[in-house]
Design an enzyme around this catalytic site. Sequence first.
Site, PDB file in Angstrom:
ATOM      1  N   THR A  39      60.355  43.776  37.379  1.00  0.00           N
ATOM      2  CA  THR A  39      60.501  43.051  36.105  1.00  0.00           C
ATOM      3  C   THR A  39      60.923  43.955  34.980  1.00  0.00           C
ATOM      4  O   THR A  39      61.641  43.535  34.070  1.00  0.00           O
ATOM      5  CB  THR A  39      59.159  42.379  35.753  1.00  0.00           C
ATOM      6  N   THR A 119      55.777  45.153  39.617  1.00  0.00           N
ATOM      7  CA  THR A 119      54.308  45.223  39.486  1.00  0.00           C
ATOM      8  C   THR A 119      53.587  44.707  40.727  1.00  0.00           C
ATOM      9  O   THR A 119      52.420  45.009  40.925  1.00  0.00           O
ATOM     10  CB  THR A 119      53.843  44.385  38.280  1.00  0.00           C
ATOM     11  N   ASP A 120      54.273  43.922  41.576  1.00  0.00           N
ATOM     12  CA  ASP A 120      53.562  43.299  42.707  1.00  0.00           C
ATOM     13  C   ASP A 120      52.953  44.329  43.656  1.00  0.00           C
ATOM     14  O   ASP A 120      51.820  44.172  44.081  1.00  0.00           O
ATOM     15  CB  ASP A 120      54.507  42.385  43.507  1.00  0.00           C
ATOM     16  N   LYS A 192      46.705  45.378  40.311  1.00  0.00           N
ATOM     17  CA  LYS A 192      47.133  44.242  39.484  1.00  0.00           C
ATOM     18  C   LYS A 192      46.067  43.152  39.602  1.00  0.00           C
ATOM     19  O   LYS A 192      45.854  42.594  40.663  1.00  0.00           O
ATOM     20  CB  LYS A 192      48.475  43.720  39.964  1.00  0.00           C
ATOM     21  N   GLU A 313      26.506  45.612  56.341  1.00  0.00           N
ATOM     22  CA  GLU A 313      26.693  44.220  56.784  1.00  0.00           C
ATOM     23  C   GLU A 313      26.845  44.098  58.303  1.00  0.00           C
ATOM     24  O   GLU A 313      26.529  43.083  58.900  1.00  0.00           O
ATOM     25  CB  GLU A 313      27.978  43.664  56.140  1.00  0.00           C
TER      26      GLU A 313
END
Length: 356
Positions: A39, A119-120, A192, A313
């Site tokens: 972007t 940014t992804d 992000k 866990e």
Amino acid sequence: MGMNRMRRLIAVFALTVTVGVLAFAQAKPNVVIIATGGTIAGAGADATNSATYQAAKVPVDQLIAGIPQLSAAANVKGEQLFQIASESFKNEHLLTLGKRIAVLVKQNDVDGIVVTHGTDTLEETAYFLNLVIHSEKPIVIVGAMRPGTAMSADGMLNLYNAVTVAGSKDARGKGVLVTMNDEINSGRDVAKAINIKTEAFKSPWGALGMVVEGKNYWFRLPAKRHTVNSEFDIEKINSLPRVEIAYASGNVSDVAYRAFADAGAKAIIHAATGNGSVSNTLVPSLVELRKKGIHIIRSSRVDSGGFVLRNAEQPDDKYDWIVAHDLNPQKARILASVALTSTNDSKELQRIFWEY
Ligand code: DAS
């Protein structure tokens, strides 16, 4: 020669040296901007288009020309390595980028590197470089949430900040950095967290600092191994083993895990609910896949900082599974892939997850 003439010569010499030293001290740093797309290089049809636009359109020289203030901050040179949206990054792109940076950081006329990036997957590239580049020189990854054609675009200031940080001596030795929205984050920790705000990137354990009007303000330092203290070196890595991520939820089945195994994955990141939980219907399948030689790595899908501990866990010792500790699934994939270039031993892999 008379004393007065001697004194004049000494004065001229001293003045010359002083000017030279001052000029050197004020010499601007040399920063290379490697552009990959995203972007920050995006373009929309209208200034009101902050979310509707095409990524990876504007060439690096135009990005640089669009910020005349850069020339006062550093001697900047641009390279267009790729021009793609970062969701389309493949392992081959990571290797090509890493190898280019490894060449540039060796050059005495390069003081710092900026990578403009979508940014992804920016957080994945930043972590990858943090693991494999052996240099103390600042390497700063930067993107934007709005294209440069939009009102209140964030790319210009993000890129200006990235260049000033990359040219800063006090940014050396802090690992790969990410400058977005005036923050300086660690390439290891940052992710992000929001996909529609300029304040999009967060580190669960906090930013390293801020950059304001070209000056850095540091508040913390990275705690994990990186760059020059890493055992991994891009110059010795020519391919990255296949590691896949299976996203868990209620009603989870083993279909994706088995498909990844059949496709040749060397490790599967279990993007678990909570702190690494595994559905009781899934445990037998993962135990079976481990016995077939595929590593099972428990991470957490929790997006503001998961924390998975061994044998908490699940009986990891018994099943010979690995925990990703605080790494989110996409970061765990990067580390597992890099780690598998040097070992397939589960105890060694677990050590690596604790240390990086
Ligand atoms: N598609 C996104 C990318 O290239 C655009 C961006 O946010 O940079 O990662």
